[in-house]
Design an enzyme around this catalytic site. Structure first.
Site, PDB file in Angstrom:
ATOM      1  N   ASP A 145      -0.916  -0.434  -3.444  1.00 30.40           N
ATOM      2  CA  ASP A 145       0.176  -0.182  -4.391  1.00 30.40           C
ATOM      3  C   ASP A 145      -0.341  -0.141  -5.837  1.00 30.40           C
ATOM      4  OD1 ASP A 145       2.765   0.264  -5.187  1.00 30.40           O
ATOM      5  OD2 ASP A 145       3.382  -1.832  -5.057  1.00 30.40           O
ATOM      6  N   HIS A 184      -3.348   8.409  -7.713  1.00 23.28           N
ATOM      7  CA  HIS A 184      -3.556   8.571  -6.264  1.00 23.28           C
ATOM      8  C   HIS A 184      -4.976   9.080  -5.989  1.00 23.28           C
ATOM      9  CE1 HIS A 184       0.563   7.599  -5.684  1.00 23.28           C
ATOM     10  NE2 HIS A 184       1.061   8.739  -6.144  1.00 23.28           N
ATOM     11  N   LEU A 189     -16.400   1.034  12.783  1.00 27.13           N
ATOM     12  CA  LEU A 189     -15.183   0.618  12.065  1.00 27.13           C
ATOM     13  C   LEU A 189     -13.997   1.397  12.619  1.00 27.13           C
ATOM     14  CD1 LEU A 189     -13.755  -0.887   9.688  1.00 27.13           C
ATOM     15  CD2 LEU A 189     -14.201   1.150   8.301  1.00 27.13           C
TER      16      LEU A 189
HETATM   17  C1  FPP Z   1       1.462   3.348  -3.946  1.00 30.69           C
HETATM   18  O1  FPP Z   1       1.327   3.414  -5.331  1.00 30.69           O
HETATM   19  C2  FPP Z   1       0.568   4.310  -3.310  1.00 30.69           C
HETATM   20  C3  FPP Z   1       0.960   5.364  -2.576  1.00 30.69           C
HETATM   21  C4  FPP Z   1       2.363   5.697  -2.289  1.00 30.69           C
HETATM   22  C5  FPP Z   1      -0.048   6.310  -2.031  1.00 30.69           C
HETATM   23  C6  FPP Z   1      -1.279   5.680  -1.473  1.00 30.69           C
HETATM   24  C7  FPP Z   1      -2.260   6.732  -1.231  1.00 30.69           C
HETATM   25  C8  FPP Z   1      -3.565   6.708  -1.555  1.00 30.69           C
HETATM   26  C9  FPP Z   1      -4.252   5.556  -2.118  1.00 30.69           C
HETATM   27  C10 FPP Z   1      -4.409   7.882  -1.367  1.00 30.69           C
HETATM   28  C11 FPP Z   1      -4.617   8.405   0.001  1.00 30.69           C
HETATM   29  C12 FPP Z   1      -5.185   7.522   1.009  1.00 30.69           C
HETATM   30  C13 FPP Z   1      -5.951   7.953   2.033  1.00 30.69           C
HETATM   31  C14 FPP Z   1      -6.207   7.069   3.160  1.00 30.69           C
HETATM   32  C15 FPP Z   1      -6.591   9.277   2.065  1.00 30.69           C
HETATM   33  P1  FPP Z   1       2.591   3.819  -6.193  1.00 30.69           P
HETATM   34  O2  FPP Z   1       2.532   5.269  -6.440  1.00 30.69           O
HETATM   35  O3  FPP Z   1       3.836   3.331  -5.506  1.00 30.69           O
HETATM   36  O4  FPP Z   1       2.358   3.019  -7.507  1.00 30.69           O
HETATM   37  P2  FPP Z   1       3.496   2.487  -8.497  1.00 30.69           P
HETATM   38  O5  FPP Z   1       4.228   1.396  -7.749  1.00 30.69           O
HETATM   39  O6  FPP Z   1       2.707   1.979  -9.641  1.00 30.69           O
HETATM   40  O7  FPP Z   1       4.386   3.642  -8.840  1.00 30.69           O
END
Ligand code: FPP
Length: 243
Positions: free
Chosen positions: A21, A38, A132
């Site tokens: 997150d 991201h 893994l």
């Molecule tokens: C939450 O941060 C994160 C996500 C919704 C996306 C997670 C995806 C990745 C890390 C990239 C892809 C992963 C792989 C395995 C290829 P948020 O956007 O909710 O952050 P915020 O709460 O600060 O808005």
């Protein structure tokens, strides 16, 4: 009478699950578009995947896109889907070489066909790997998964393959998206939020939790190593009395 007293139980965390997150906040604080967070998040995924085997982690489960994430702005959802496609195309060969088995959990049917095909193909390519076990949750929600598992159990019962008398925790685990995988030992969440957001509701019943104040794009292999040290200092009693 069963012996309910267990001795001090301190294994290292073989299965780590992460709620990644804070990508959006990380980017916004730097005056960058959310997608930049991201993208940096994907780099952290690569770093953590590489570090796991050396740290004794055999299973890594990552929450990449929740059932609720569809409610985000259309361009952010499209950007995330592009990133998933990019990650699989770019990493597939490297994962094979590194001995990583990649699997996905979640409801695939709502994802575009191209992405679904890529997911199936990388699962196939990495099927024999054992160094893994990496599981990525996309369009995943714990409650949604419980509905899927229940549907599968009803189908199996209708086909005469499942009897009411066989219904126990192990059986239910087998019907979950994660069937065959061990339960997580340690669940991490970055960004300072202290909630589980519908992640591995069934599987994480006895997991240890660690909520970190940093955002996912700042999470490194060293952070993971510290979290494992912290985990190793805890006692896991699984509801039993300490010996
Ligand atoms: C939450 O941060 C994160 C996500 C919704 C996306 C997670 C995806 C990745 C890390 C990239 C892809 C992963 C792989 C395995 C290829 P948020 O956007 O909710 O952050 P915020 O709460 O600060 O808005």
């Amino acid at each position: 009478m069963p012996n309910t007293r267990v001795t001090h139980f301190k294994p290292s965390a073989a299965h780590v699950a992460i709620i990644m997150d804070g990508n959006g906040r990380w980017a916004t604080r730097r005056g960058l578009p959310r997608l930049a967070g991201h993208k940096r998040g994907v780099e952290r995924v690569r770093e953590v995947v590489e570090a796991c085997p050396e740290l004794g982690v055999t299973h890594l489960t990552l929450y990449a896109f929740s059932t609720e994430n569809w409610k985000r702005a259309e361009d952010e959802v499209a950007g995330l889907m592009r990133l998933f496609r990019w990650y699989i195309r770019k990493e597939a060969a490297k994962l094979v070489e590194a001995g990583v088995r990649l699997r996905f959990i979640g409801n695939r049917s709502r994802l575009d066909e191209g992405l679904q095909k890529l997911m199936a193909s990388v699962e196939d390519m990495t099927r024999e790997n054992t160094r893994l076990n990496m599981t990525v949750a996309i369009d995943y929600g714990g409650r949604d998964e419980i509905i899927r598992a229940t549907e599968r159990m009803i189908d199996a019962a209708d086909a005469g393959e499942l009897k009411r008398s066989c219904l126990d925790e192990d059986t239910i685990s087998r019907f979950m998206d994660t069937g065959g995988l061990p339960d997580p030992d340690l669940v991490l969440r970055t960004s300072g939020e202290v909630r589980i957001s519908n992640f591995l509701l069934w599987q994480a019943a006895y997991a240890e939790y660690n909520f970190l104040d940093i955002c996912w794009p700042d999470f490194t292999a060293e952070t993971l190593s510290h979290c494992l040290e912290n985990y190793n200092s805890r006692e896991r009693r699984f509801g039993a009395v300490m010996g």
